[in-house]
Design a protein around this motif. Sequence first.
Motif, short mmCIF file in Angstrom:
data_model
loop_
_atom_site.label_atom_id
_atom_site.label_comp_id
_atom_site.label_asym_id
_atom_site.label_seq_id
_atom_site.Cartn_x
_atom_site.Cartn_y
_atom_site.Cartn_z
N LEU A 133 0.70 -1.30 0.09
CA LEU A 133 0.07 -0.12 0.00
C LEU A 133 0.79 1.37 0.03
CD1 LEU A 133 -2.89 -0.82 2.60
CD2 LEU A 133 -2.91 -1.13 0.20
N GLN A 134 2.11 1.29 0.48
CA GLN A 134 2.93 2.55 0.70
C GLN A 134 3.19 2.98 -0.53
OE1 GLN A 134 6.36 0.55 2.50
NE2 GLN A 134 7.55 1.97 1.22
N ARG A 135 3.11 4.62 -0.54
CA ARG A 135 3.56 5.25 -2.04
C ARG A 135 4.94 5.93 -1.78
NH1 ARG A 135 -2.34 7.94 -1.15
NH2 ARG A 135 -1.37 7.66 0.82
N LEU A 136 5.28 6.28 -0.40
CA LEU A 136 6.45 6.72 -0.24
C LEU A 136 7.59 5.72 -0.42
CD1 LEU A 136 5.62 8.84 3.23
CD2 LEU A 136 6.06 9.70 0.87
N LEU A 137 8.71 6.28 -0.98
CA LEU A 137 9.77 5.22 -1.21
C LEU A 137 10.58 4.89 0.10
CD1 LEU A 137 10.97 6.52 -4.69
CD2 LEU A 137 9.16 4.68 -4.27
N ASP A 138 11.18 3.56 0.23
CA ASP A 138 12.27 3.27 1.27
C ASP A 138 13.61 3.87 0.76
OD1 ASP A 138 10.24 1.93 2.62
OD2 ASP A 138 10.61 -0.06 1.57
N ASN A 139 14.63 3.82 1.62
CA ASN A 139 16.04 4.17 1.46
C ASN A 139 16.71 3.12 1.91
OD1 ASN A 139 18.69 5.08 1.50
ND2 ASN A 139 17.90 7.38 1.07
N ASP A 140 17.28 2.21 1.25
CA ASP A 140 18.02 1.15 1.79
C ASP A 140 19.64 1.37 1.44
OD1 ASP A 140 15.59 -0.28 2.49
OD2 ASP A 140 15.54 -1.12 0.51
N ALA A 141 19.89 2.52 1.26
CA ALA A 141 21.36 2.70 1.07
C ALA A 141 22.38 2.52 2.13
CB ALA A 141 21.60 4.11 0.65
N ASP A 142 23.42 2.13 1.86
CA ASP A 142 24.48 1.93 3.11
C ASP A 142 24.81 3.18 3.70
OD1 ASP A 142 24.56 -0.82 2.40
OD2 ASP A 142 26.35 -0.98 1.15
N PHE A 143 24.84 4.31 2.85
CA PHE A 143 25.23 5.69 3.47
C PHE A 143 24.36 6.67 2.96
CE2 PHE A 143 27.81 9.46 3.52
CZ PHE A 143 28.01 9.88 4.90
N VAL A 144 23.88 7.51 3.49
CA VAL A 144 23.41 8.70 3.12
C VAL A 144 24.00 9.95 4.11
CG1 VAL A 144 21.09 9.79 3.04
CG2 VAL A 144 21.03 7.34 2.63
N THR A 145 24.36 11.00 3.39
CA THR A 145 25.06 12.26 4.07
C THR A 145 23.73 12.81 4.97
OG1 THR A 145 24.26 13.53 2.16
CG2 THR A 145 26.52 12.62 1.96
N PRO A 146 24.19 13.47 6.09
CA PRO A 146 23.16 13.88 6.70
C PRO A 146 22.11 14.86 5.96
CG PRO A 146 25.17 13.87 7.83
CD PRO A 146 25.34 13.24 6.71
N SER A 147 22.89 15.72 5.28
CA SER A 147 21.96 16.84 4.40
C SER A 147 21.01 15.96 3.55
CB SER A 147 23.10 17.79 3.81
OG SER A 147 23.58 17.24 2.57
N ASP A 148 21.36 14.83 3.10
CA ASP A 148 20.54 14.20 2.07
C ASP A 148 19.24 13.47 2.91
OD1 ASP A 148 21.70 15.01 -0.22
OD2 ASP A 148 22.97 13.32 -0.49
N MET A 149 19.71 12.99 4.08
CA MET A 149 18.99 12.59 5.11
C MET A 149 17.66 13.68 5.32
SD MET A 149 20.90 10.58 7.87
CE MET A 149 21.89 9.03 7.50
N LEU A 150 18.07 14.72 5.80
CA LEU A 150 17.15 15.79 6.20
C LEU A 150 16.42 16.30 4.80
CD1 LEU A 150 19.20 17.84 8.49
CD2 LEU A 150 17.79 16.07 9.15
N ALA A 151 16.70 16.22 3.64
CA ALA A 151 16.16 16.85 2.64
C ALA A 151 15.25 15.65 2.04
CB ALA A 151 17.10 16.92 1.31
N GLU A 152 15.67 14.57 2.28
CA GLU A 152 14.75 13.30 1.85
C GLU A 152 13.55 13.23 2.99
OE1 GLU A 152 14.96 8.48 1.00
OE2 GLU A 152 16.67 9.63 0.70
N LEU A 153 13.68 13.50 3.94
CA LEU A 153 12.63 13.28 5.04
C LEU A 153 11.62 14.40 4.74
CD1 LEU A 153 14.22 11.69 8.10
CD2 LEU A 153 12.66 10.82 6.64
N ARG A 154 12.25 15.57 4.65
CA ARG A 154 11.63 16.83 4.28
C ARG A 154 10.63 16.70 3.28
NH1 ARG A 154 15.26 20.29 2.80
NH2 ARG A 154 14.97 20.04 0.83
N GLU A 155 11.09 16.03 2.00
CA GLU A 155 10.17 15.99 0.76
C GLU A 155 9.17 14.82 1.25
OE1 GLU A 155 10.00 17.87 -1.66
OE2 GLU A 155 11.53 18.96 -0.57
N ASP A 156 9.28 13.94 1.87
CA ASP A 156 8.69 12.87 2.27
C ASP A 156 7.29 13.21 3.05
OD1 ASP A 156 10.08 10.77 0.96
OD2 ASP A 156 10.77 9.70 2.44
N ASN A 157 7.74 14.25 3.98
CA ASN A 157 6.86 14.80 4.81
C ASN A 157 5.93 15.73 3.90
OD1 ASN A 157 6.69 14.06 7.76
ND2 ASN A 157 8.93 14.14 7.46
#
Length: 172
Positions: A101-125
């Motif tokens: 049912l989910q429409r938001l994408l998972d992130n299974d990357a081994d490493f994500v930069t802190p700035s990319d983490m915040l940006a991705e969560l911002r866009e998901d929210n």
Amino acid sequence: MKDLKSAKESRKADLRTPSALSEEACINIAAEVNALLADTFAIYMKTKNFHWHMSGPHFRDFHLLLDEQSDQIFATTDAIAERVRKLGRTTIRSVGHIKKLQRLLDNDADFVTPSDMLAELREDNIQLAAYMRETHDMCSELGDVATTSLLENWIDEAERRVWFLFESSRTK
């Protein structure tokens, strides 16, 4: 044999809670709210993932921010699921059901930069709030005041998370 038969019969019990809303409205609203529940679990898991894997000079601040946000997100899951049950429908039963049912994408990357983490969560929210607004509009059209009221609070919470994620990631 008799116990097996009664167990099968009990699994077929009617779980439909009586409602002033039409059967069709309950079915449609529950389907949309279940999709929101799946997205909420997806964003919860991603927020926890990023919380656990945060690194860098702002580790403590970001780690605590994401912990606070994940707690808030998780707290809504029970209310969302219970709303579906109040509509007389069943809700998510498994991780597999969430994935369907989910429409938001998972992130299974081994490493994500802190700035990319915040940006991705911002866009998901932002996207979660948009899905909530669509559901709010449908519920409003169908006369489901209770669900629209809950959605208004959840939209506000998502927008607050966006604000914090945006401000936390600013460099100026």
